[in-house]
Design an enzyme around this catalytic site. Structure first.
Site, PDB file in Angstrom:
ATOM      1  N   ARG A 174     -20.771  -5.812   1.955  1.00  0.00           N
ATOM      2  CA  ARG A 174     -20.152  -4.931   2.969  1.00  0.00           C
ATOM      3  C   ARG A 174     -20.411  -3.449   2.648  1.00  0.00           C
ATOM      4  NH1 ARG A 174     -19.583  -9.476   4.533  1.00  0.00           N
ATOM      5  NH2 ARG A 174     -17.844 -10.332   5.739  1.00  0.00           N
ATOM      6  N   SER A 248     -11.931  -8.933   9.159  1.00  0.00           N
ATOM      7  CA  SER A 248     -11.331  -8.755   7.830  1.00  0.00           C
ATOM      8  C   SER A 248     -10.933  -7.301   7.649  1.00  0.00           C
ATOM      9  CB  SER A 248     -12.336  -9.106   6.741  1.00  0.00           C
ATOM     10  OG  SER A 248     -12.767 -10.430   6.873  1.00  0.00           O
ATOM     11  N   GLU A 344     -11.704  -2.607   4.212  1.00  0.00           N
ATOM     12  CA  GLU A 344     -13.078  -2.697   4.707  1.00  0.00           C
ATOM     13  C   GLU A 344     -13.266  -1.828   5.945  1.00  0.00           C
ATOM     14  OE1 GLU A 344     -15.443  -5.522   7.344  1.00  0.00           O
ATOM     15  OE2 GLU A 344     -14.777  -6.792   5.684  1.00  0.00           O
TER      16      GLU A 344
HETATM   17  N1  EPU Z   1      -7.763 -18.305   2.455  1.00  0.00           N
HETATM   18  C1  EPU Z   1      -6.410 -18.550   2.321  1.00  0.00           C
HETATM   19  N2  EPU Z   1      -5.555 -17.984   3.238  1.00  0.00           N
HETATM   20  C2  EPU Z   1      -5.992 -17.189   4.244  1.00  0.00           C
HETATM   21  C3  EPU Z   1      -7.377 -16.936   4.362  1.00  0.00           C
HETATM   22  C4  EPU Z   1      -8.254 -17.488   3.448  1.00  0.00           C
HETATM   23  O1  EPU Z   1      -5.972 -19.262   1.437  1.00  0.00           O
HETATM   24  O2  EPU Z   1      -5.168 -16.732   5.023  1.00  0.00           O
HETATM   25  C5  EPU Z   1      -8.695 -18.962   1.512  1.00  0.00           C
HETATM   26  C6  EPU Z   1      -9.466 -20.080   2.202  1.00  0.00           C
HETATM   27  O3  EPU Z   1      -8.772 -21.280   2.168  1.00  0.00           O
HETATM   28  C7  EPU Z   1     -10.721 -20.145   1.385  1.00  0.00           C
HETATM   29  C8  EPU Z   1     -10.944 -18.701   0.975  1.00  0.00           C
HETATM   30  O4  EPU Z   1      -9.689 -18.042   1.124  1.00  0.00           O
HETATM   31  O5  EPU Z   1     -10.535 -20.900   0.215  1.00  0.00           O
HETATM   32  C9  EPU Z   1     -12.020 -18.016   1.788  1.00  0.00           C
HETATM   33  O6  EPU Z   1     -11.651 -18.009   3.171  1.00  0.00           O
HETATM   34  P1  EPU Z   1     -12.710 -17.925   4.367  1.00  0.00           P
HETATM   35  O7  EPU Z   1     -13.791 -18.907   4.180  1.00  0.00           O
HETATM   36  O8  EPU Z   1     -11.955 -17.924   5.641  1.00  0.00           O
HETATM   37  O9  EPU Z   1     -13.429 -16.538   4.143  1.00  0.00           O
HETATM   38  P2  EPU Z   1     -12.888 -15.095   3.711  1.00  0.00           P
HETATM   39  O10 EPU Z   1     -13.317 -14.849   2.306  1.00  0.00           O
HETATM   40  O11 EPU Z   1     -11.429 -14.993   3.991  1.00  0.00           O
HETATM   41  C10 EPU Z   1     -15.081 -13.862   4.395  1.00  0.00           C
HETATM   42  C11 EPU Z   1     -15.486 -12.663   5.198  1.00  0.00           C
HETATM   43  C12 EPU Z   1     -15.439 -12.970   6.681  1.00  0.00           C
HETATM   44  C13 EPU Z   1     -16.389 -14.125   6.965  1.00  0.00           C
HETATM   45  C14 EPU Z   1     -15.953 -15.321   6.101  1.00  0.00           C
HETATM   46  C15 EPU Z   1     -16.912 -16.485   6.222  1.00  0.00           C
HETATM   47  C16 EPU Z   1     -14.903 -10.733   3.877  1.00  0.00           C
HETATM   48  C17 EPU Z   1     -13.989  -9.560   3.708  1.00  0.00           C
HETATM   49  N3  EPU Z   1     -14.628 -11.533   4.899  1.00  0.00           N
HETATM   50  O12 EPU Z   1     -13.702 -14.126   4.686  1.00  0.00           O
HETATM   51  O13 EPU Z   1     -15.928 -11.828   7.369  1.00  0.00           O
HETATM   52  O14 EPU Z   1     -16.365 -14.483   8.333  1.00  0.00           O
HETATM   53  O15 EPU Z   1     -15.926 -14.952   4.701  1.00  0.00           O
HETATM   54  O16 EPU Z   1     -18.101 -16.198   5.535  1.00  0.00           O
HETATM   55  O17 EPU Z   1     -15.838 -10.888   3.101  1.00  0.00           O
HETATM   56  C18 EPU Z   1     -15.348  -9.810   8.463  1.00  0.00           C
HETATM   57  O18 EPU Z   1     -16.012  -9.219   7.629  1.00  0.00           O
HETATM   58  O19 EPU Z   1     -14.728  -9.184   9.390  1.00  0.00           O
HETATM   59  C19 EPU Z   1     -15.199 -11.254   8.384  1.00  0.00           C
HETATM   60  C20 EPU Z   1     -14.417 -11.949   9.217  1.00  0.00           C
END
Ligand code: EPU
Length: 348
Positions: A174, A248, A344
């Site tokens: 990012r 995010s 972010e």
């Molecule tokens: N999780 C939780 N609770 C929550 C959200 C997530 O426990 O409320 C846990 C999930 O269960 C999982 C882990 O966190 O084990 C990762 O969650 P997820 O796969 O939803 O991805 P993320 O790390 O929360 C990132 C990006 C997203 C992108 C997703 C998928 C960042 C800041 N965000 O989210 O990007 O869509 O991975 O690759 O890196 C964005 O940048 O606006 C965005 C949505």
């Protein structure tokens, strides 16, 4: 007024005191002192030339990564530069150049329809093409940098077009040089992506695999992957047309392996992705959920109930409410886990 490519333009003049509500995906109702819209390079240059102090220029694309906390006493320029064209090809690849004002998902749909692989995992990311390299957008195991060839950017002060290759952009998680050393100096006008004619599918991200299985897909196509990504996103992330948000709100923090090991003893379900050099990336959404914020609501602002990383405007929230909430969450996470979250989203 003039007519170009069948579209009616209101001209290139700056307008005064305009609401920005429909120009930011948080749906925050503040006004811009001056608002201009550039549909082509001539308009861009002419509008910039009229700005008395170019440091006061603020460029908005899709407005999907900003939180506006007060009226913007600046010159807000909407980047609407269009066009998608194939600029080169060889046996295995095509190079597609797209104007910064194109809606990102429209570019994804274009590539899928033509059968070109590389950005299908990035389906449905809100925002415009020009913002994609700013923060090196990423999702489901793919980042923009993986398909990036070059971009063109207009130097605001010299009024010149410069070309940047991948290394020049200094992409990170990012991150890019346009958020750091070159902040507020350039307007990205187009990007060129190198896509493949023989798609190699990247479906290792667990949720995609299970979604493809649920859809009973046996021979994967670009459409299948895109559909799976769209289904996952729609199940977790709020649609800005219905609930104001900017995806995010925080980055996923990176902590030392030792600290991760200590936390893991206490919280065995804590997800972490080991990076190089003894560093572990933590899911900020998990931390925020553990701290009890998921689904929090006060008046019209809060935390999304299906993805704690997303802060939301249920209707009439002020940007400052959302900013204050983000500060409270950051303090809480620091106290509970000794982890410093970083926003972010760009705050104005
Ligand atoms: N999780 C939780 N609770 C929550 C959200 C997530 O426990 O409320 C846990 C999930 O269960 C999982 C882990 O966190 O084990 C990762 O969650 P997820 O796969 O939803 O991805 P993320 O790390 O929360 C990132 C990006 C997203 C992108 C997703 C998928 C960042 C800041 N965000 O989210 O990007 O869509 O991975 O690759 O890196 C964005 O940048 O606006 C965005 C949505």
């Amino acid at each position: 007024m003039r007519i170009q490519s069948g579209r009616l333009h209101l001209g290139m003049a700056w307008k005064e005191s305009i609401s920005l509500k429909s120009y930011n995906t948080f749906g925050i109702d503040v006004s811009a002192a001056h608002l201009g819209e550039a549909q082509d390079m001539d308009q861009l240059a002419a509008l910039i030339a009229e700005v008395p102090d170019r440091k006061q220029l603020l460029v908005l694309g899709g407005g999907s990564n900003v939180l506006l906390t007060q009226d913007v006493d600046r010159w807000v320029l909407l980047n609407r530069l269009g066009g998608i064209e194939q600029v080169r090809e060889d046996k295995e690849h095509v190079w597609i150049k797209a104007g910064a004002g194109i809606v990102w998902h429209d570019l994804v749909l274009y590539a899928i329809e033509k059968g070109y692989g590389g950005i299908e995992n990035l389906s449905l990311i809100p925002g415009n093409v020009g913002a994609a390299p700013m923060q090196n957008i990423g999702a489901y195991g793919v980042e923009l940098k993986d398909v990036f060839e070059e971009l063109e950017a207009w130097h605001i002060f010299d009024q010149e077009l410069h070309t940047f290759g991948g290394a020049d952009c200094k992409f990170g998680y990012r991150e890019s040089v346009f958020k750091r050393n070159l902040k507020n100096q350039y307007i990205i006008t187009s990007i060129t992506l190198k896509l493949t004619k023989k798609p190699v599918f990247n479906v290792s991200y667990g949720a995609i695999e299970s979604e493809l299985k649920a859809q009973k897909v046996t021979e994967t196509t670009l459409q299948d992957v895109s559909k799976a990504v769209i289904a996952i996103r729609q199940s977790k992330l709020p649609d800005p047309a219905q609930i104001g948000n900017s995806g995010s709100f925080f980055k996923n923090p990176v902590i030392p392996q030792k600290q991760f090991n200590r936390l893991k003893e206490q919280y065995s379900s804590m997800p972490g992705y080991v990076l190089s050099e003894g560093l572990v990336k933590i899911a900020a959404g998990w931390l925020i959920e553990q701290a009890g914020w998921k689904g929090y609501r006060s008046g019209d602002f809060g935390v999304h109930d299906r993805q704690a990383l997303v802060l939301v405007n249920h209707g009439g929230a002020k940007g400052s409410d959302i900013l204050d909430l983000s500060t409270k969450i950051m303090i809480d996470i620091l106290e509970k886990f000794d982890i410093q979250l970083e926003r972010e989203v760009n705050i104005y």
